[in-house]
Write a protein that holds these residues in place. Structure first.
Motif, PDB file in Angstrom:
ATOM      1  N   TRP A 166       9.381   0.774  -1.104  1.00  0.00           N
ATOM      2  CA  TRP A 166       8.560   0.022  -0.137  1.00  0.00           C
ATOM      3  C   TRP A 166       8.143  -1.339  -0.656  1.00  0.00           C
ATOM      4  O   TRP A 166       8.173  -2.322   0.077  1.00  0.00           O
ATOM      5  CB  TRP A 166       7.334   0.838   0.265  1.00  0.00           C
ATOM      6  N   VAL A 167       7.757  -1.439  -1.906  1.00  0.00           N
ATOM      7  CA  VAL A 167       7.442  -2.768  -2.451  1.00  0.00           C
ATOM      8  C   VAL A 167       8.721  -3.586  -2.576  1.00  0.00           C
ATOM      9  O   VAL A 167       8.709  -4.806  -2.462  1.00  0.00           O
ATOM     10  CB  VAL A 167       6.720  -2.639  -3.805  1.00  0.00           C
TER      11      VAL A 167
ATOM     12  N   VAL B 198       2.284   4.167   1.170  1.00  0.00           N
ATOM     13  CA  VAL B 198       2.492   2.925   1.920  1.00  0.00           C
ATOM     14  C   VAL B 198       2.687   3.279   3.384  1.00  0.00           C
ATOM     15  O   VAL B 198       3.644   3.971   3.743  1.00  0.00           O
ATOM     16  CB  VAL B 198       3.706   2.147   1.391  1.00  0.00           C
TER      17      VAL B 198
ATOM     18  N   ASN C 277      -3.111  -2.318   2.364  1.00  0.00           N
ATOM     19  CA  ASN C 277      -3.040  -1.334   1.283  1.00  0.00           C
ATOM     20  C   ASN C 277      -4.431  -0.777   1.024  1.00  0.00           C
ATOM     21  O   ASN C 277      -5.390  -1.131   1.720  1.00  0.00           O
ATOM     22  CB  ASN C 277      -2.429  -1.926   0.003  1.00  0.00           C
ATOM     23  N   GLU C 278      -4.539   0.088   0.020  1.00  0.00           N
ATOM     24  CA  GLU C 278      -5.816   0.752  -0.227  1.00  0.00           C
ATOM     25  C   GLU C 278      -6.882  -0.171  -0.822  1.00  0.00           C
ATOM     26  O   GLU C 278      -8.080   0.045  -0.619  1.00  0.00           O
ATOM     27  CB  GLU C 278      -5.628   1.942  -1.192  1.00  0.00           C
ATOM     28  N   LYS C 279      -6.441  -1.185  -1.575  1.00  0.00           N
ATOM     29  CA  LYS C 279      -7.399  -2.036  -2.282  1.00  0.00           C
ATOM     30  C   LYS C 279      -8.323  -2.759  -1.303  1.00  0.00           C
ATOM     31  O   LYS C 279      -7.862  -3.516  -0.453  1.00  0.00           O
ATOM     32  CB  LYS C 279      -6.658  -3.050  -3.151  1.00  0.00           C
TER      33      LYS C 279
ATOM     34  N   SER D 237       2.192  -1.527   7.550  1.00  0.00           N
ATOM     35  CA  SER D 237       1.700  -2.641   6.734  1.00  0.00           C
ATOM     36  C   SER D 237       2.707  -3.787   6.708  1.00  0.00           C
ATOM     37  O   SER D 237       2.329  -4.955   6.542  1.00  0.00           O
ATOM     38  CB  SER D 237       1.400  -2.174   5.311  1.00  0.00           C
TER      39      SER D 237
ATOM     40  N   GLY E 195       1.887   3.000  -7.595  1.00  0.00           N
ATOM     41  CA  GLY E 195       0.810   2.037  -7.445  1.00  0.00           C
ATOM     42  C   GLY E 195       0.066   2.125  -6.128  1.00  0.00           C
ATOM     43  O   GLY E 195      -0.904   1.391  -5.917  1.00  0.00           O
ATOM     44  N   HIS E 196       0.487   3.027  -5.245  1.00  0.00           N
ATOM     45  CA  HIS E 196      -0.163   3.186  -3.944  1.00  0.00           C
ATOM     46  C   HIS E 196      -0.562   4.648  -3.753  1.00  0.00           C
ATOM     47  O   HIS E 196       0.191   5.439  -3.179  1.00  0.00           O
ATOM     48  CB  HIS E 196       0.766   2.732  -2.814  1.00  0.00           C
TER      49      HIS E 196
ATOM     50  N   GLN F  14       5.137   5.437  -3.087  1.00  0.00           N
ATOM     51  CA  GLN F  14       5.408   4.209  -3.823  1.00  0.00           C
ATOM     52  C   GLN F  14       4.484   4.137  -5.034  1.00  0.00           C
ATOM     53  O   GLN F  14       3.269   4.285  -4.895  1.00  0.00           O
ATOM     54  CB  GLN F  14       5.170   2.992  -2.925  1.00  0.00           C
TER      55      GLN F  14
END
Length: 267
Positions: free
Chosen positions: A75-76, A123, A211-213, A127, A118-119, A116
């Protein structure tokens, strides 16, 4: 911005690159002085990554690792991490045909959640549409990105409500884990439930979640959010404890928060 536009224009000279958008906090105006500059490189295969590597080296004054598509995961996608004129500039690939497919799914009320690195929440495919909607187009020789940006700025009615049903469901399912003192499982259920509530609030406000951040803070600032949503949501995780009793109490608080969110959305 003038330097970014220069870089973007040079990028569109690379075979495969259709256009370039500034994304992330720099595009939304929520950045800090040391925030990265995220450049979305919208491409159609085949992408000339060798030419991208040469351009990256010219911009930075030294060799830079530039990945093939898919090098950073499903996804990234891929890209490169550069330092240009003392600033961090990230190149992030986006397959433009895939973005168009996601946008068609959004209008039909469909989305998928991809795994993904880091997520932790996954994802959410929509998005991709949100990135175009909130991005700033820097280079777009054929006008395709600007046209898509105008379309994606209208949040699809069909997507509203898709995140609402699962939060109460997963909180109910986590009760068995709480009775066994399974902190790991309950924590995961709470994380997902709160993330879903944030998605539901954003959807109701016709705002994209990328994203979550920062998603919980941003959800709490929406007019549709119940009072102190962010504080209550974050407080759930600090009050978990390790016993069945403390876990159950945290889930009680989570149930009340979910009920308040859904009540606000039904008004």
């Amino acid at each position: 911005m003038e330097r970014l536009a220069e870089i973007a224009n040079r990028l569109t000279e690379v075979d495969g690159i259709v256009g370039v958008c500034l994304g992330g906090s720099r595009a939304s105006g929520t950045h800090s002085p040391d925030s990265d500059f995220d450049l979305g490189l919208y491409y159609r295969p085949p992408l000339d990554t060798a030419a991208l590597g040469l351009l990256a080296a010219r911009l930075t004054g030294g060799p830079v690792e530039v990945t093939e598509p898919g090098g950073w995961g499903p996804w990234v996608d891929g890209g490169g991490w550069l330092t240009v004129d003392g600033h961090r500039v990230d190149w992030i690939y986006r397959d433009l045909d895939r973005v168009h497919r996601v946008w068609r799914d959004c209008r039909a009320g469909r989305f998928e959640i991809g795994v993904q690195p880091g997520h932790p929440l996954g994802v959410y495919s929509h998005s991709y549409a949100g990135e175009v909607a909130v991005g700033q187009v820097l280079a777009d020789p054929g006008g395709e990105l600007r046209k898509l940006r105008e379309l994606t700025r209208r949040y699809p009615e069909a997507l509203m409500g898709n995140a609402r049903w699962e939060a109460p469901f997963i909180l109910a399912a986590s009760r068995k884990g709480a009775a066994r003192g399974d902190v790991f499982y309950v924590s995961g259920c709470l994380f997902r439930a709160v993330g879903l509530l944030a998605h539901a609030l954003h959807a109701h406000a016709r705002r994209w979640v990328l994203n979550e951040k920062g998603a919980i803070r941003a959800a709490g600032e929406l007019a549709v959010a119940p009072t102190d949503f962010a504080g209550r949501a974050h407080g759930l995780f600090s009050a978990l404890g390790t016993t069945p009793e403390t876990l159950a109490a945290a889930l009680d608080d989570a149930d009340r928060l979910a009920a308040d969110v859904l009540d606000h959305l039904d008004r």
